[in-house]
Design an enzyme around this catalytic site. Structure first.
Site, PDB file in Angstrom:
ATOM      1  N   SER A 101      14.718  92.106 -16.157  1.00 20.84           N
ATOM      2  CA  SER A 101      14.687  93.546 -16.032  1.00 20.84           C
ATOM      3  C   SER A 101      14.515  94.017 -14.553  1.00 20.84           C
ATOM      4  CB  SER A 101      13.360  94.113 -16.781  1.00 20.84           C
ATOM      5  OG  SER A 101      13.605  95.373 -16.976  1.00 20.84           O
ATOM      6  N   HIS A 126      19.028  94.002 -18.460  1.00 19.51           N
ATOM      7  CA  HIS A 126      18.862  94.900 -19.425  1.00 19.51           C
ATOM      8  C   HIS A 126      18.806  96.307 -19.059  1.00 19.51           C
ATOM      9  CE1 HIS A 126      14.383  94.781 -21.143  1.00 19.51           C
ATOM     10  NE2 HIS A 126      14.716  95.178 -19.561  1.00 19.51           N
TER      11      HIS A 126
END
Length: 225
Positions: A101, A126
């Protein structure tokens, strides 16, 4: 039973007696930073503060930034990313374990040619998460801002990786794990290292090339897979 944070002896320059400090503070003095937990405002502010100090103390020596983190707040990640771009010194980002992330975003934000991974590390791309809850009016306002930040982060990923923004948007819609070879092909990193001594060689190459006006990314990219 937890062992706590180890303490090591350190003598402050100009002092005759050593004191014991925790190992992370000792490593900060060697210009080595760690992101080894969830990234929140407190952690981000500590990292930003140390980078500002190290840059003002000596703007000719680079910083090594080790990352093993599941990511965290978009605002915190953007703050750390912006500081890496703002300071004068090179920042070598190194993924060990997992950079997921916003941690993968920080990894990609390192100095070009000096974004590294160990052989068994992974990165994960993501959609960054935003907060929720509260009154409907504020939820709508927050949703608009979260979408704006996600689009900003997608554009910055595209800038740092060279990937089309359309592909970044698609790849951010699910958990996208990559090993070093795939991460290098994608443009998130420049180089896989197998031994920590390679960092010294990489730093020397970058230092030598800076004297001639820039870093030879082609040469650095050919080292490792």
């Amino acid at each position: 039973m937890p062992i706590g944070i180890p303490k090591v002896a350190y003598r402050i320059p100009g002092e005759s007696v050593s004191t014991y400090v925790d190992v992370y503070n000792r490593l900060y003095r060697e210009r080595i930073l760690f992101l080894g937990e969830d990234l929140d405002d407190e952690v981000a502010n500590q990292l930003i503060g140390v980078m500002v100090f190290l840059n003002s103390e000596d703007d000719t020596k680079g910083i090594f930034f080790y990352i093993n983190s599941p990511g965290g707040s978009m605002n915190s990640g953007l703050g750390v990313y912006d500081m890496i771009q703002h300071i004068n010194v090179d920042v070598t980002t190194i993924c060990m374990g997992l950079a997921a992330s916003m941690a993968s975003f920080i990894l990609a934000g390192g100095t070009p040619g000096q974004r590294l991974m160990f052989p068994h590390a992974r990165v994960m791309l993501h959609q960054p998460m935003g907060g929720n809850g509260g009154k409907a009016k504020y939820m709508v306002e927050e949703s608009v801002e979260v979408k704006r930040l996600r689009e900003l982060i997608a554009h910055l990923y595209a800038k740092r990786t060279g990937q089309p923004i359309e592909r970044i948007r698609i790849d951010m819609n699910r958990d996208n794990f990559m090993r070093p070879r795939a991460a290098k092909e994608y443009g998130l990193i420049d180089h896989m290292i197998t031994h920590i001594t390679e960092l010294d060689e990489l730093e020397k190459d970058a230092s030598d090339l800076r004297r001639f006006g820039g870093v030879d990314l082609t040469k650095l990219n050919k080292q490792g897979s």
